[in-house]
Design an enzyme around this catalytic site. Sequence first.
Site, short mmCIF file in Angstrom:
data_model
loop_
_atom_site.label_atom_id
_atom_site.label_comp_id
_atom_site.label_asym_id
_atom_site.label_seq_id
_atom_site.Cartn_x
_atom_site.Cartn_y
_atom_site.Cartn_z
CB THR A 220 -0.86 0.02 1.30
OG1 THR A 220 -1.71 -1.12 1.30
CG2 THR A 220 -1.69 1.28 1.42
NE ARG B 226 -8.44 -8.42 1.39
CZ ARG B 226 -7.46 -7.54 1.55
NH1 ARG B 226 -7.27 -6.59 0.68
NH2 ARG B 226 -6.66 -7.62 2.59
CB VAL B 227 -13.23 -4.42 1.31
CG1 VAL B 227 -12.79 -3.12 1.94
CG2 VAL B 227 -14.14 -4.15 0.11
N GLY B 228 -9.93 -4.62 1.90
CA GLY B 228 -8.87 -4.68 2.91
C GLY B 228 -9.01 -3.59 3.96
CG ASP B 229 -5.35 -2.61 5.81
OD1 ASP B 229 -5.37 -2.99 4.60
OD2 ASP B 229 -4.30 -2.28 6.38
CB THR C 59 1.88 -1.35 4.07
OG1 THR C 59 1.87 -2.16 2.88
CG2 THR C 59 3.24 -1.47 4.74
N GLY C 60 0.49 -4.15 4.55
CA GLY C 60 0.60 -5.56 4.89
C GLY C 60 -0.76 -6.24 4.84
N GLY D 7 -4.05 -6.86 5.38
CA GLY D 7 -5.00 -5.94 5.96
C GLY D 7 -5.97 -6.55 6.95
#
Length: 327
Positions: free
Chosen positions: A188, A216-219, A239-240, A242
């Site tokens: 990110t 899918r939705v991340g952080d 980052t990473g 999520g």
Amino acid sequence: MKITRRNFVKAGVITSGGILTSQFSSSKLFGRFSADSPGPIVISTWDFGINANSKTFDLLQKNVNSLDSIEAGINVIENDPGINTVGYGGLPDEDGIVTLDASIMDWKGNAGSVAAIEGIKNPISVAKLVMQKTKHVMLVGDGAKKFALANGFKEENLLTEDSRKAWLEWKKEFPHGAYRVDSKNHDTIGLLAIDKSNNMSGGVSTSGLAFKIHGRVGDSPIIGAAMFVDNEVGGAVATGNGEFVMKTLGSFLIVEKMREGLSPQKACEFAIQRIYKNSRNEKDIQIGYLALNKNGERGAFSLYDGFNFSLTTQNKNVVLKSNFLIK
Ligand code: ASP
């Protein structure tokens, strides 16, 4: 010169700095800059962030506010097809579709975000518009795209030939679409900046985990997960993987720990420990946090080795290596 994470080139005054330690003194929060933290400061995730920093810092020097400056900086990364984890050229999901997540926050506590948006190159700019033009915080999927198109954004094909090839190779390896978490196929751009008026803004933008399940939705679009700013205290970005950041609201946690008096470094370490506590059996995950307080002091910490970040001030324009938990 284009600098990507996987093609890290030392350029100009950029140096690969030493390991960050907990050298940051406990901060005097709520104050103005200390004497050794003059004027604008920009910090961002990864070595590729240095290109975002340059743009952001240039604008800050010209007295542009931190919100507009970080947007322009993040746009640089979103527009770069060579960075396959953000914006144009981002790796697609398991169906071969590029879906993007982003969020932004200003010094007044305003926030905007978009999740799983398709066909729009600059989700950070859409997130900013959600924040400024609507009474909502988050728009997702088709609704986010419709909003973007109605506000003058162009629909574009974001899947580059390189990303399409990578997806086809993945499909060959996993013909039934087995989902694979791999610490190498996601990143990110997360950026925090303080402007000449001592106001902080933050933003994040990503294509998320490569070959993720469609939808899918991340952080990144979750306010307080991958990014949070409180202008009285400071900000944090992540980052990473999520999912782990979301389950601990990592950036919010870091800002709240700084509010309690922890240095940015100690606050990042606290948030990584919180993830570690719940993820000891997880293999091949990585999380990196950055934090910046209102004195211009910063922190960086990750779960494993390999996280780096870009820092730009009046005197420095450097890529630094983060310290990490699991040695
Ligand atoms: N945090 C991003 C996500 O999970 C990916 C990354 O930064 O590596 O979507």
